[in-house]
Design a protein around this motif. Sequence first.
Motif, PDB file in Angstrom:
ATOM      1  N   PHE A 176       0.858  -1.182   0.000  1.00 45.49           N
ATOM      2  CA  PHE A 176       0.000   0.000   0.000  1.00 45.49           C
ATOM      3  C   PHE A 176       0.893   1.230   0.000  1.00 45.49           C
ATOM      4  CE2 PHE A 176       0.197  -0.657   4.686  1.00 45.49           C
ATOM      5  CZ  PHE A 176       0.566   0.614   5.109  1.00 45.49           C
ATOM      6  N   SER A 177       0.361   2.317  -0.547  1.00 49.28           N
ATOM      7  CA  SER A 177       1.079   3.584  -0.519  1.00 49.28           C
ATOM      8  C   SER A 177       0.182   4.616   0.139  1.00 49.28           C
ATOM      9  CB  SER A 177       1.487   4.026  -1.927  1.00 49.28           C
ATOM     10  OG  SER A 177       0.343   4.207  -2.725  1.00 49.28           O
ATOM     11  N   GLY A 178       0.816   5.540   0.823  1.00 50.42           N
ATOM     12  CA  GLY A 178       0.054   6.557   1.519  1.00 50.42           C
ATOM     13  C   GLY A 178       0.935   7.662   2.051  1.00 50.42           C
ATOM     14  N   ASP A 179       0.306   8.576   2.753  1.00 52.52           N
ATOM     15  CA  ASP A 179       0.991   9.724   3.345  1.00 52.52           C
ATOM     16  C   ASP A 179       0.928   9.603   4.857  1.00 52.52           C
ATOM     17  OD1 ASP A 179       1.435  11.046   0.807  1.00 52.52           O
ATOM     18  OD2 ASP A 179      -0.730  11.382   0.789  1.00 52.52           O
ATOM     19  N   VAL A 180       2.036   9.943   5.524  1.00 47.45           N
ATOM     20  CA  VAL A 180       2.086   9.860   6.977  1.00 47.45           C
ATOM     21  C   VAL A 180       2.550  11.165   7.595  1.00 47.45           C
ATOM     22  CG1 VAL A 180       2.503   7.384   7.100  1.00 47.45           C
ATOM     23  CG2 VAL A 180       4.430   8.935   7.059  1.00 47.45           C
ATOM     24  N   THR A 181       2.048  11.420   8.781  1.00 42.44           N
ATOM     25  CA  THR A 181       2.593  12.435   9.673  1.00 42.44           C
ATOM     26  C   THR A 181       2.951  11.691  10.943  1.00 42.44           C
ATOM     27  OG1 THR A 181       1.225  14.200   8.760  1.00 42.44           O
ATOM     28  CG2 THR A 181       2.158  14.569  10.960  1.00 42.44           C
ATOM     29  N   ILE A 182       4.217  11.783  11.332  1.00 39.57           N
ATOM     30  CA  ILE A 182       4.702  11.101  12.533  1.00 39.57           C
ATOM     31  C   ILE A 182       5.114  12.185  13.524  1.00 39.57           C
ATOM     32  CG2 ILE A 182       6.394   9.475  13.475  1.00 39.57           C
ATOM     33  CD1 ILE A 182       6.700   8.424  10.541  1.00 39.57           C
ATOM     34  N   TRP A 183       4.465  12.199  14.696  1.00 39.48           N
ATOM     35  CA  TRP A 183       4.791  13.191  15.716  1.00 39.48           C
ATOM     36  C   TRP A 183       5.900  12.674  16.617  1.00 39.48           C
ATOM     37  CZ3 TRP A 183      -0.368  12.635  14.152  1.00 39.48           C
ATOM     38  CH2 TRP A 183      -0.945  13.785  13.623  1.00 39.48           C
ATOM     39  N   ASP A 184       6.815  13.555  16.977  1.00 42.11           N
ATOM     40  CA  ASP A 184       7.981  13.199  17.797  1.00 42.11           C
ATOM     41  C   ASP A 184       7.629  13.333  19.272  1.00 42.11           C
ATOM     42  OD1 ASP A 184      10.486  12.416  18.442  1.00 42.11           O
ATOM     43  OD2 ASP A 184      11.420  14.363  18.132  1.00 42.11           O
TER      44      ASP A 184
END
Length: 190
Positions: A176-184
């Motif tokens: 699968f392909s997608g967009d992520v936002t990863i919070w630190d």
Amino acid sequence: MATVIAATLGLAGAIAQNWINIGPEASVVSPTVTVTVTQTLAAEASPDPSRMVPLESSIPSVSPSSTSAPDPAVFWQGSVVVGYSRKDLDSSPPAMAGDNDGDLSIISGDIYASDDATIAFLLGRKIKPGYGECYELSMASGLEQVSDATPGWYCIRTSEGRVVALNIRSLAGGTFSGDVTIWDHTGVFN
């Protein structure tokens, strides 16, 4: 249904008791817990609604009574492709993980969270969830597997405690392909 509600309320209490206001003068805040229980009936058997979080969620809302800390900084944001090999979302940028590491993989259309990571699907969600919502959903409704994955928004808690908003755009050929936002934001709520 009563057992599930009791478990949800117990987890909300655990979250509320451990809610911490991060800042120069760190302090424990007195939370207010609001619980809304909604039963949603699905007309179709696929995908399995018991493995997803409906728009009108039965997840408890935990709100600190004083001003809460702002969202943590973004650790990494961009596009990802995930397949059979585990993807480590705690790397910047996310990278293929070793055999005993990693947070996410897809096998036969099912998404697996591994190495203490959890994942929750937001059924019908059209806009990106924020940090607080993804934190709550990944803690209260996070699973180790989402069967018959479909495009849409997912909230993930990584093996190192980061919170992730994932929008799967396409699924094909075992990836699968997608967009992520990863919070630190690691270690505080572990």
